[in-house]
Enzyme design. Structure first.
Site, mmCIF file in Angstrom:
data_model
loop_
_atom_site.group_PDB
_atom_site.id
_atom_site.type_symbol
_atom_site.label_atom_id
_atom_site.label_comp_id
_atom_site.label_asym_id
_atom_site.label_seq_id
_atom_site.Cartn_x
_atom_site.Cartn_y
_atom_site.Cartn_z
ATOM 1 N N CYS A 380 0.840 -1.200 0.000
ATOM 2 C CA CYS A 380 0.000 0.000 0.000
ATOM 3 C C CYS A 380 0.882 1.259 0.000
ATOM 4 O O CYS A 380 1.438 1.607 -1.026
ATOM 5 C CB CYS A 380 -0.978 -0.046 1.166
ATOM 6 N N HIS A 514 -3.677 -5.080 0.564
ATOM 7 C CA HIS A 514 -3.093 -5.640 1.789
ATOM 8 C C HIS A 514 -3.176 -7.170 1.784
ATOM 9 O O HIS A 514 -4.130 -7.742 2.339
ATOM 10 C CB HIS A 514 -3.829 -5.084 3.020
ATOM 11 N N GLU A 516 -1.604 -9.240 3.466
ATOM 12 C CA GLU A 516 -1.463 -9.832 4.810
ATOM 13 C C GLU A 516 -2.813 -10.175 5.435
ATOM 14 O O GLU A 516 -2.888 -11.038 6.311
ATOM 15 C CB GLU A 516 -0.662 -8.891 5.723
HETATM 16 N N1 GLN Z 1 -1.842 6.817 2.880
HETATM 17 C C1 GLN Z 1 -1.993 6.061 1.672
HETATM 18 C C2 GLN Z 1 -3.370 6.250 1.069
HETATM 19 O O1 GLN Z 1 -4.301 6.640 1.706
HETATM 20 C C3 GLN Z 1 -1.717 4.584 1.909
HETATM 21 C C4 GLN Z 1 -2.704 3.941 2.823
HETATM 22 C C5 GLN Z 1 -2.243 2.589 3.306
HETATM 23 O O2 GLN Z 1 -1.045 2.285 3.274
HETATM 24 N N2 GLN Z 1 -3.147 1.776 3.796
HETATM 25 O O3 GLN Z 1 -3.524 5.990 -0.101
#
Ligand code: GLN
Length: 542
Positions: A380, A514, A516
């Site tokens: 992410c 994600h 995970e």
């Molecule tokens: N801050 C980034 C976004 O909002 C990544 C978010 C995250 O890593 N879950 O896109």
């Protein structure tokens, strides 16, 4: 027939109620029953989405896009049953639903009260959206005695009464401390906690007593006597070396037998616990060790990255190695040289994150991994940092950044105001509320044939869970691909970059989702398995 088991906790928090619930779920499955696990959280936030990870640990995201308590991650990791929005509710959500109904006039002039209106809403939630499961395990967050938990405890008391003992059971976790000066285990806090529950009309049927030492029979007898439970229903819950040893430990102490006994279910056949003994064996006897640096922001609180550290452990199980984690606060790289911190590691992972603070340090960690050929996994935010690094340091876009940090000359990561989800179009604006407005939940991703990810997943399309507001800007695809960063996974409409990778690097993958959240000890996520395999290869080099 669906049977409900209500799980409460007393004396102190952090007794491992979530793990105990998850482990009981796994034990009932091992006896051939279907289960569903749910959590009722007494706080006023509508969901944990807006809470700082420092306060509440990780926000666990479900396929249907709910931002939930991290215990739902335990439930899913132990039972493999995908959690849903309908598996987690908070006081905030219950109240906002009740108040919305009141405003609509749905209560037909009644005075709206905690009993029956709030308790009815809780009871409805507990019994809704089920598919004839044999068991529903329903954990109540917080500790008995908290003001916040009262409506939930009242609701489950009523439910216990309505369903009757054939279909309901109450399980209570307590602490039995060892007082070194007296050389004794103390049962009084347990007695008081059960008294508190009894005062609310709930008689627990089974007690799980968390303690550091074996429970002598005399103490067991005493607790049974004072708390009005059968002696075999006082289950000692001793600390174990791996969370995956919890199901077997509770089985050995007779927990699933007591539950079956209560519901008059057969106990002659032993549950098959082979998967758990295999997992524990792999965790206890690894053939090697790798060190992974996790370069993030909330590193002082490992609960903030719960699913991540578990998924890394699963990758270790799949490769028969122990995965040692070096938690590094990325801000350190803004003051100190990265080399001294990363020289010895076999893989670098930049996890999800929010906000500008520490981002330059993360970009430095990416650069180190790329230039030194150290396996890199960006999740992410970690993918977004990899994209910024490539744009600045290879593509020559010195002003490349994310609009999350304010104006960017080259917004290689930016806010998406519109995207499609199935048939629907989702829209967002800069000024929208923060709660529940991210791209959330499962989205499909097409994998480009011939790429490393297509090979790892052995598939051309996957579904993974998201939680973010910003996206890699597809407009920079050509420049970034020329720089070597391949867009190897895209949304089916080819607008949202979901995965990037370098071909000429031992292992460098960034994913917008994600992974995970979907890894399980008995089914490690392929990306984590592959990343740890790359770290093992790296460990042979350094
Ligand atoms: N801050 C980034 C976004 O909002 C990544 C978010 C995250 O890593 N879950 O896109």
């Amino acid at each position: 027939m669906t049977r409900f088991i209500f799980i409460t906790g007393g004396v102190v928090s952090s007794l491992g109620k979530g793990l105990a619930s998850a482990a009981l779920g796994a034990l009932l499955q091992a006896r051939g029953y279907s289960v569903r696990l749910r959590k009722l959280d007494p706080y006023l936030n509508v969901d944990p989405g807006t809470m700082s990870p420092f306060q509440h640990g990780e926000v666990y995201v479900t396929d249907d896009g709910a931002e939930t308590d991290l215990d739902l991650g335990h439930y899913e990791r132990f039972t493999g049953v995908p959690s849903r929005q309908s598996d987690n509710v908070t006081t905030g959500r219950i109240y906002s639903d009740v108040i919305a109904k009141e405003r609509r006039g749905d209560y037909l002039g009644a005075t709206v009260q905690v009993i029956p209106h709030v308790t009815d809403a809780i009871k409805e939630f507990v019994q809704e959206d089920l598919n004839g499961e044999d068991f529903v395990l329903c954990e109540i967050g917080g500790t008995v005695g908290d003001i916040e938990s009262l409506p939930f405890l009242e609701a489950i008391r009523q439910l216990g009464n309505e369903l009757g003992p054939d279909c309901s059971m109450f399980m209570h976790l307590t602490l039995v401390p060892f007082i070194a000066a007296a050389g004794e285990l103390k049962t009084k806090p347990t007695q008081h906690s059960v008294k508190e529950l009894l005062g609310l009309g709930i008689q627990p049927h089974v007690l799980i007593c968390r303690m550091e030492q074996q429970m002598p029979e005399a103490e067991r007898r005493k607790i049974a006597l004072f708390c009005n439970v059968r002696q075999d229903s006082v289950i000692p819950g001793l600390d174990v070396d791996s969370i995956y040893a919890v199901p077997m430990a509770y089985h050995e102490q007779g927990l699933d037998t007591v539950v079956c006994h209560h519901f008059r279910l057969p106990i002659d056949k032993k549950p098959s616990l082979r998967i758990w003994s295999d997992i524990v064996e792999a965790v206890r006897k690894p053939e090697g060790q790798v060190t992974i640096a996790v370069v993030g922001k909330y590193v002082q609180l490992p609960d903030a990255y719960k699913s991540l550290s578990e998924a890394l452990t699963h990758g270790g199980i799949a490769n028969n190695v122990e995965v040692k984690l070096d938690w590094i606060d990325s801000e350190i790289f803004e003051r100190e040289d990265v080399v001294q911190h990363l020289d010895h590691v076999h893989g670098i992972l930049v996890p999800g994150g929010f906000g500008e603070r520490g981002s330059e340090g993360k970009i430095k960690a990416v650069q180190f991994a790329r230039e030194r050929n150290v396996p890199y996994f960006g999740i992410c935010f970690g993918m977004q940092m990899a994209v910024i690094e490539a744009a600045r340091n290879i593509a020559g876009l010195a002003g490349a950044s994310s609009t999350e940090f304010g104006h960017a000359k080259d917004p290689v990561v930016g806010l998406m105001t519109e995207w499609s989800k199935g048939e629907d179009v989702e829209q967002r604006g800069e000024e929208d509320d923060l709660g529940g407005t991210m791209r959330l939940g499962a989205y499909p991703c097409d994998l480009l044939p011939g790429t490393r990810v297509a090979d790892i997943y052995r598939s051309s399309s996957v579904s993974e869970r998201h939680r973010h507001r910003y996206e890699v800007n597809i407009g920079y695809r050509e420049e970034l691909e020329q720089a070597g960063l391949k867009f190897s996974g895209l949304s089916p409409d080819a607008i949202l970059p979901e995965i990037v990778e370098y071909e000429d690097h031992p292992w460098f993958i960034g994913v917008q989702f994600h992974p995970e959240l979907k890894s399980k000890p008995f089914d490690p996520h392929p990306l984590f398995t592959s990343f740890i395999a790359a770290a093992v290869a790296q460990s042979r080099l350094v």
